[in-house]
Design a protein around this motif. Structure first.
Motif, PDB file in Angstrom:
ATOM      1  N   VAL A 535       0.820  -1.173  -0.202  1.00 25.07           N
ATOM      2  CA  VAL A 535      -0.080   0.047   0.039  1.00 25.07           C
ATOM      3  C   VAL A 535       0.890   1.244  -0.128  1.00 25.07           C
ATOM      4  O   VAL A 535       2.010   1.360   0.601  1.00 25.07           O
ATOM      5  N   LYS A 536       0.612   2.175  -0.684  1.00 23.73           N
ATOM      6  CA  LYS A 536       1.488   3.429  -0.935  1.00 23.73           C
ATOM      7  C   LYS A 536       1.278   4.309   0.475  1.00 23.73           C
ATOM      8  O   LYS A 536       0.338   4.157   1.028  1.00 23.73           O
ATOM      9  N   ASP A 537       2.539   4.830   0.837  1.00 27.19           N
ATOM     10  CA  ASP A 537       2.340   5.527   2.104  1.00 27.19           C
ATOM     11  C   ASP A 537       1.984   4.595   3.262  1.00 27.19           C
ATOM     12  O   ASP A 537       1.445   5.113   4.274  1.00 27.19           O
ATOM     13  N   GLN A 538       2.555   3.463   3.102  1.00 29.07           N
ATOM     14  CA  GLN A 538       2.049   2.402   3.966  1.00 29.07           C
ATOM     15  C   GLN A 538       3.036   2.640   5.382  1.00 29.07           C
ATOM     16  O   GLN A 538       4.291   3.364   5.468  1.00 29.07           O
ATOM     17  N   LYS A 539       2.668   2.041   6.422  1.00 33.23           N
ATOM     18  CA  LYS A 539       3.366   2.256   7.697  1.00 33.23           C
ATOM     19  C   LYS A 539       4.370   0.932   7.687  1.00 33.23           C
ATOM     20  O   LYS A 539       4.390   0.364   6.801  1.00 33.23           O
ATOM     21  N   GLU A 540       5.032   0.848   8.730  1.00 29.46           N
ATOM     22  CA  GLU A 540       6.138  -0.175   8.858  1.00 29.46           C
ATOM     23  C   GLU A 540       5.321  -1.532   8.732  1.00 29.46           C
ATOM     24  O   GLU A 540       4.632  -1.725   9.408  1.00 29.46           O
ATOM     25  N   SER A 541       5.851  -2.276   7.541  1.00 30.95           N
ATOM     26  CA  SER A 541       5.204  -3.549   7.188  1.00 30.95           C
ATOM     27  C   SER A 541       5.320  -4.562   8.225  1.00 30.95           C
ATOM     28  O   SER A 541       6.699  -4.731   8.839  1.00 30.95           O
ATOM     29  N   LEU A 542       4.893  -5.705   8.256  1.00 35.97           N
ATOM     30  CA  LEU A 542       5.322  -7.059   9.162  1.00 35.97           C
ATOM     31  C   LEU A 542       6.670  -7.646   8.611  1.00 35.97           C
ATOM     32  O   LEU A 542       7.499  -7.921   9.277  1.00 35.97           O
ATOM     33  N   PHE A 543       6.953  -7.438   7.147  1.00 32.15           N
ATOM     34  CA  PHE A 543       8.156  -7.917   6.747  1.00 32.15           C
ATOM     35  C   PHE A 543       9.342  -7.161   7.406  1.00 32.15           C
ATOM     36  O   PHE A 543      10.258  -7.680   7.692  1.00 32.15           O
ATOM     37  N   MET A 544       9.175  -5.609   7.422  1.00 33.27           N
ATOM     38  CA  MET A 544      10.137  -4.791   7.737  1.00 33.27           C
ATOM     39  C   MET A 544      10.332  -5.032   9.329  1.00 33.27           C
ATOM     40  O   MET A 544      11.458  -4.996   9.777  1.00 33.27           O
ATOM     41  N   ARG A 545       9.355  -5.194   9.922  1.00 30.13           N
ATOM     42  CA  ARG A 545       9.420  -5.204  11.609  1.00 30.13           C
ATOM     43  C   ARG A 545       9.851  -6.558  12.011  1.00 30.13           C
ATOM     44  O   ARG A 545      10.648  -6.839  12.923  1.00 30.13           O
ATOM     45  N   TYR A 546       9.793  -7.652  11.207  1.00 35.70           N
ATOM     46  CA  TYR A 546       9.928  -9.295  11.736  1.00 35.70           C
ATOM     47  C   TYR A 546      10.863  -9.983  10.860  1.00 35.70           C
ATOM     48  O   TYR A 546      11.270 -10.967  11.138  1.00 35.70           O
ATOM     49  N   GLY A 547      11.282  -9.470   9.588  1.00 36.23           N
ATOM     50  CA  GLY A 547      12.060 -10.020   8.768  1.00 36.23           C
ATOM     51  C   GLY A 547      13.462 -10.225   9.075  1.00 36.23           C
ATOM     52  O   GLY A 547      13.891  -9.493  10.017  1.00 36.23           O
ATOM     53  N   GLN A 548      13.923 -11.373   9.099  1.00 40.09           N
ATOM     54  CA  GLN A 548      15.453 -11.796   9.523  1.00 40.09           C
ATOM     55  C   GLN A 548      16.563 -11.302   8.879  1.00 40.09           C
ATOM     56  O   GLN A 548      17.746 -11.119   9.214  1.00 40.09           O
ATOM     57  N   THR A 549      16.516 -11.025   7.410  1.00 43.25           N
ATOM     58  CA  THR A 549      17.417 -10.496   6.476  1.00 43.25           C
ATOM     59  C   THR A 549      16.707  -9.285   5.792  1.00 43.25           C
ATOM     60  O   THR A 549      15.759  -8.865   5.853  1.00 43.25           O
ATOM     61  N   VAL A 550      17.792  -8.657   5.125  1.00 43.94           N
ATOM     62  CA  VAL A 550      17.657  -7.528   4.313  1.00 43.94           C
ATOM     63  C   VAL A 550      16.836  -7.686   3.351  1.00 43.94           C
ATOM     64  O   VAL A 550      15.774  -6.918   3.018  1.00 43.94           O
ATOM     65  N   GLU A 551      16.944  -8.905   2.467  1.00 39.98           N
ATOM     66  CA  GLU A 551      15.997  -9.391   1.422  1.00 39.98           C
ATOM     67  C   GLU A 551      14.520  -9.612   2.260  1.00 39.98           C
ATOM     68  O   GLU A 551      13.254  -9.074   1.447  1.00 39.98           O
ATOM     69  N   ASP A 552      14.634 -10.296   3.083  1.00 37.28           N
ATOM     70  CA  ASP A 552      12.858 -10.456   3.801  1.00 37.28           C
ATOM     71  C   ASP A 552      12.300  -9.281   4.211  1.00 37.28           C
ATOM     72  O   ASP A 552      11.195  -9.027   3.896  1.00 37.28           O
ATOM     73  N   ARG A 553      13.159  -8.367   4.745  1.00 35.52           N
ATOM     74  CA  ARG A 553      12.688  -6.936   5.157  1.00 35.52           C
ATOM     75  C   ARG A 553      11.903  -6.176   3.731  1.00 35.52           C
ATOM     76  O   ARG A 553      11.083  -5.217   4.008  1.00 35.52           O
ATOM     77  N   ALA A 554      12.376  -6.429   2.815  1.00 37.58           N
ATOM     78  CA  ALA A 554      11.996  -5.653   1.334  1.00 37.58           C
ATOM     79  C   ALA A 554      10.994  -6.301   0.723  1.00 37.58           C
ATOM     80  O   ALA A 554      10.285  -5.848  -0.167  1.00 37.58           O
ATOM     81  N   LEU A 555      10.230  -7.497   1.416  1.00 38.58           N
ATOM     82  CA  LEU A 555       9.285  -8.096   0.640  1.00 38.58           C
ATOM     83  C   LEU A 555       8.057  -7.547   0.794  1.00 38.58           C
ATOM     84  O   LEU A 555       7.840  -6.757   1.757  1.00 38.58           O
ATOM     85  N   THR A 556       7.114  -7.742  -0.097  1.00 38.70           N
ATOM     86  CA  THR A 556       5.447  -7.265  -0.197  1.00 38.70           C
ATOM     87  C   THR A 556       4.720  -8.202  -0.730  1.00 38.70           C
ATOM     88  O   THR A 556       5.194  -9.137  -1.311  1.00 38.70           O
ATOM     89  N   LEU A 557       3.555  -8.208  -0.249  1.00 39.61           N
ATOM     90  CA  LEU A 557       2.471  -9.323  -0.524  1.00 39.61           C
ATOM     91  C   LEU A 557       0.980  -8.503  -0.722  1.00 39.61           C
ATOM     92  O   LEU A 557       0.576  -7.598   0.259  1.00 39.61           O
ATOM     93  N   ASP A 558       0.255  -8.566  -1.845  1.00 39.96           N
ATOM     94  CA  ASP A 558      -0.952  -8.208  -1.731  1.00 39.96           C
ATOM     95  C   ASP A 558      -1.787  -9.374  -1.116  1.00 39.96           C
ATOM     96  O   ASP A 558      -2.048 -10.412  -1.455  1.00 39.96           O
ATOM     97  N   SER A 559      -2.737  -8.759  -0.414  1.00 37.43           N
ATOM     98  CA  SER A 559      -3.607  -9.686   0.423  1.00 37.43           C
ATOM     99  C   SER A 559      -4.596 -10.505  -0.182  1.00 37.43           C
ATOM    100  O   SER A 559      -4.916 -11.452   0.031  1.00 37.43           O
ATOM    101  N   HIS A 560      -4.867  -9.979  -1.522  1.00 37.91           N
ATOM    102  CA  HIS A 560      -5.803 -10.831  -2.422  1.00 37.91           C
ATOM    103  C   HIS A 560      -5.134 -11.970  -2.997  1.00 37.91           C
ATOM    104  O   HIS A 560      -5.847 -12.934  -3.581  1.00 37.91           O
ATOM    105  N   MET A 561      -3.768 -11.873  -3.135  1.00 37.54           N
ATOM    106  CA  MET A 561      -2.996 -13.160  -3.582  1.00 37.54           C
ATOM    107  C   MET A 561      -3.409 -14.485  -2.948  1.00 37.54           C
ATOM    108  O   MET A 561      -3.101 -15.271  -3.417  1.00 37.54           O
ATOM    109  N   LEU A 562      -3.481 -14.070  -1.519  1.00 37.84           N
ATOM    110  CA  LEU A 562      -3.878 -15.377  -0.587  1.00 37.84           C
ATOM    111  C   LEU A 562      -5.164 -15.905  -1.156  1.00 37.84           C
ATOM    112  O   LEU A 562      -5.030 -17.234  -1.033  1.00 37.84           O
ATOM    113  N   ARG A 563      -6.076 -15.456  -1.530  1.00 40.62           N
ATOM    114  CA  ARG A 563      -7.271 -15.986  -2.006  1.00 40.62           C
ATOM    115  C   ARG A 563      -7.053 -16.664  -3.316  1.00 40.62           C
ATOM    116  O   ARG A 563      -7.560 -17.716  -3.792  1.00 40.62           O
ATOM    117  N   HIS A 564      -6.220 -15.832  -4.215  1.00 41.73           N
ATOM    118  CA  HIS A 564      -5.915 -16.409  -5.603  1.00 41.73           C
ATOM    119  C   HIS A 564      -5.056 -17.914  -5.177  1.00 41.73           C
ATOM    120  O   HIS A 564      -5.518 -18.568  -5.693  1.00 41.73           O
TER     121      HIS A 564
END
Length: 775
Positions: A535-564
């Motif tokens: 989401v544009k202008d988002q807060k700190e994502s769960l990936f940023m907050r709980y990711g273990q590596t730099v690559e993990d903290r840069a991940l994103t995911l669209d919630s609707h993808m889970l339904r797909h």
């Protein structure tokens, strides 16, 4: 003024009057209003709250216009209110969409009001009934340059088509026929692979249809790791973890998940023909069902604010984890639910006290701010309470903390510095709109203006409630009830409740006392969307907050993808499309196939070949057999296979495939089953010139190849036609270009999976003697 426009506005006024809405409300010079219309409250909808209270020029559109004016040497314009006809137009369109067509407040705010304001800003002195195609095109062009995605330009086009033209509001209607129709550019990630080796063709069987709609493997499994193994650092994150767990397993839409009721658990009993529990006969006696409010289920012209109740079967393998997750959420949010219920029943912010009660301001601090630490404590002790609470978010820890502070307060313990700062700032918030909060002695007498000892300051609870309602309206709890098909659904009945603007936890890395905090919110989709990183202008994502590596903290995911993802897995496991559609609240089966991203190999796994066939044929030939049986492959091999099967039986036909078929071949333009290992295509894949074996695939990369080829053929045709008639070779060149252009266009218009030239020649065979190519 155009008669149709006058009628449209009068219809809007009638709708507004029927709901008790004041048509005219005061505006300042910039077109903003303190009052306006609360669209969510008008239809008693679910938060977030949307308003119509700015009838001035669109801020971003005006900034873009001013940049153009400065470039041309003109002075910039100052934001001002739109003309009265434009204001009436926006109000009438809002009433029509909200009250007559019964669309949601978010749809009206984003898809109706915003594009109308952009159109009005660009139109300037042109009134709505004077709109022309030129003005509309300029507004669309400006919107396209303002927002690079093209979404805003599409919305302006939609307004012209569905509001202006449909109601014939302009003297120059219809306008939409003269508007640009280009859509957004195709996804650049969908790359065409024009040259494929045999190994690459085999790999293409693993290529997923519209794979960009599925989460990446790394993002999905990192999200699973976070929500199932990490310890949430805040109360709201604990709520989010549970919601995402249930969402992964159920496939509900994000709005359906955040709108779950606390009373979510339903069971259905099953019996055999003799009336005994089905479990005694080898089946299941009881099935767990997830009660929820389904989206996109309203009947045509139905009320968008009415909650549509549904129940989704929970698969047996998920029942334990779904039950544990949602029951834990009920436990976590119960203190907030109790507070909100008492607020709804009493109509007061602080129902724990009587309106005339005199209470020390120090003790009221956690009720107003949510911060449980109002007394000065040692850092070690406060950190211990924070750590204990975050371990499982047990409300008993908060109760223990409150009791400890009360005992210390009675022993003349000093107030925390944050308590002093808060109340000193509170007294500086004097405004003409609301009176200053009255501070009192324990006897009820008002404090004199001299220096105060905050330990001894009291307030009357009713006066504090009135002051907070006036000075901090955004912290008022969400107490509006919602409409069911029969009856009402109270705000406190939702499963997911959160503290509103609890800065002690959200901003200051502390904790929130949910057992006392007076501001309780019913969250919306942003509870989850804001922390998934998409989401544009988002807060700190769960990936940023709980990711273990730099690559993990840069991940994103669209919630609707889970339904797909869940839909695709249900298809892959062989469930009927009717079951999938009903399970996921879809109105028809066709919608489910938009979520089908199985690879060709997974499609073929669902097809039944005779026992031992795959072993006898080998993997490659068995794939061709499955394609032929599914009707997805044509060509000389497919034709011969069917003839041998018809004349000599299945065994002979499979033996033919074992010898002749070496795999499935994809071309840049379509699909064909033909053995190119020993006998390459005579026309070098110019299938579009009329080959009967060509099948349209509808794949994006194929369409882009064909569209590019169409442009080149058109250019070549124009060059050839421009040459003198007597030019050598002109006739043959013109014929070749014409045939190619017609073939490409026919291929583009052919539905996916259909033969393009069913009555054409089989050009995969060698050209018979006597043709023009033999000369």
């Amino acid at each position: 003024m155009h008669d149709a426009f006058v009628s449209f506005v009068e219809s809007g006024k009638a709708l507004a009057k029927g709901r008790g809405m004041a048509w005219d409300f005061p505006l300042d010079d910039a077109g903003a209003s303190v009052i306006g219309w609360n669209l969510t409250e008008i239809i008693r909808g679910r938060p977030p709250t949307h308003y119509l209270r700015d009838l001035g020029q669109d801020t971003k559109a005006l900034a873009f216009m001013n940049a153009l004016r400065v470039e041309r040497g003109h002075p910039p314009l100052v934001k001002s209110a739109l003309s009265t006809p434009w204001q009436d137009f926006i109000k009438a369109a809002t009433c029509d969409q909200l009250l007559f067509k019964r669309n949601t407040p978010s749809h009206v705010a984003q898809n109706i009001i915003r594009p109308l304001k952009v159109l009005a800003t660009w139109a300037g002195t042109v009134e709505p009934w004077q709109l022309t195609a030129d003005v509309a095109r300029d507004a669309i062009s400006m919107a396209g340059r303002m927002q690079k995605s093209g979404k805003l330009a599409d919305l302006v086009i939609g307004i012209i088509k569905t509001v202006v033209d449909t109601n014939h509001l302009s003297e120059n209607c219809p306008l939409s026929s003269a508007l640009p129709t280009e859509r957004l550019a195709p996804n650049p990630d969908r790359k065409s692979k024009e040259v494929k080796s045999k190994d690459e063709i085999r790999q293409s069987l693993e290529h997923r249809k519209r794979a960009e709609r599925l989460p990446t493997k790394r993002a999905f499994w990192e999200l699973v790791r976070i929500i199932f193994t990490e310890t949430p650092r805040t109360f709201v994150d604990a709520i989010r973890f549970n919601a995402l767990k249930a969402m992964v397993l159920s496939g509900l839409r994000v709005g359906e998940m955040t709108g779950l009721p606390a009373d979510w658990k339903r069971f259905r009993e099953y019996y055999d023909a003799n009336g005994r529990p089905a479990g005694e006969s080898g089946g299941y006696s009881k099935a767990l069902m997830l009660r929820h409010f389904a989206e996109k289920q309203q009947p045509r012209h139905g009320d968008s604010a009415v909650l549509i109740e549904k129940a989704q079967y929970v698969p047996k393998i998920f029942s334990e984890i779904i039950t544990a997750t949602l029951d834990d959420t009920v436990r976590l949010t119960q203190p907030l639910r109790d507070t909100l219920k008492r607020q709804v029943e009493t109509g007061r912010m602080l129902p724990q006290f009587g309106e005339n009660d005199l209470v020390p301001v120090a003790e009221l601090y956690p009720f107003i701010t949510g911060n449980p630490f109002w007394l000065k404590m040692g850092k070690e002790l406060s950190d211990d309470y924070v750590a204990r609470y975050r371990q499982g978010f047990d409300a008993q820890v908060l109760q223990s903390l409150a009791q400890h502070q009360h005992k210390e307060f009675e022993k003349a313990g000093a107030l925390d510095s944050a308590t002093y700062v808060y109340y000193n700032r509170l007294l500086k918030n004097d405004s003409k709109e609301y009176p200053l909060l009255k501070l009192r002695h324990s006897s009820g007498e008002e404090y004199a203006p001299e220096r105060k000892t905050w330990r001894e300051v009291f307030v009357r609870v009713g006066e504090l409630e009135n002051y907070l309602a006036a000075s901090a309206p955004t912290k008022l709890s969400d107490i509006t009830s919602l409409k069911l098909g029969a009856g009402e659904f109270q705000a406190w009945e939702f499963l997911y409740l959160t503290p509103k603007r609890a800065l002690s936890e959200e901003r200051n890395d502390g904790i929130c006392d949910i057992t006392r905090y007076c501001s309780v919110g019913v969250p919306n989709d942003m509870l989850l969307l804001s922390v998934l990183g998409d989401v544009k202008d988002q807060k700190e994502s769960l990936f940023m907050r709980y990711g273990q590596t730099v690559e993990d903290r840069a991940l994103t995911l669209d919630s609707h993808m889970l339904r797909h993802l869940l839909t695709n897995e249900l298809f892959r496991l062989g469930l009927a499309d009717t079951i999938i559609s009903k399970h996921l609240n879809r109105r028809d089966v066709a919608q489910s196939y938009e979520y089908d991203h199985r690879t060709l190999a997974e499609h073929l796994e669902d097809m039944d070949l005779p026992a031992g066939t795959e072993v006898a044929l080998g993997q490659s030939s068995a794939t061709v057999a499955a394609l032929i049986l599914a009707g997805k492959a044509v060509g000389p091999i497919a034709t011969t296979y069917k003839r041998i099967q018809r004349e000599q039986g299945d065994q002979a036909a499979f033996e033919y495939l074992r010898v002749e078929a070496d795999g499935y071949h994809s071309t840049p333009y379509g699909a064909c089953v033909q053995s190119f290992m020993t006998e390459p295509c005579p026309l070098h894949l110019q299938c579009f010139t009329g080959c009967s074996q060509l099948i349209a695939t509808g794949l994006p990369e194929n369409r882009r190849n064909l569209e590019g080829l169409e442009v080149r053929f058109q250019a070549a045709l124009s060059d050839i036609q421009a040459r003198p008639v007597g030019t050598v070779g002109r006739k043959n060149q013109l014929q070749h270009a014409t045939i190619g252009l017609e073939g490409v266009r026919k291929l583009l218009s052919t539905p996916r999976g259909k033969r393009v030239f069913p009555d054409g020649p089989d050009l995969s065979k060698l050209t018979p003697p006597g043709s023009v190519l033999d000369d």
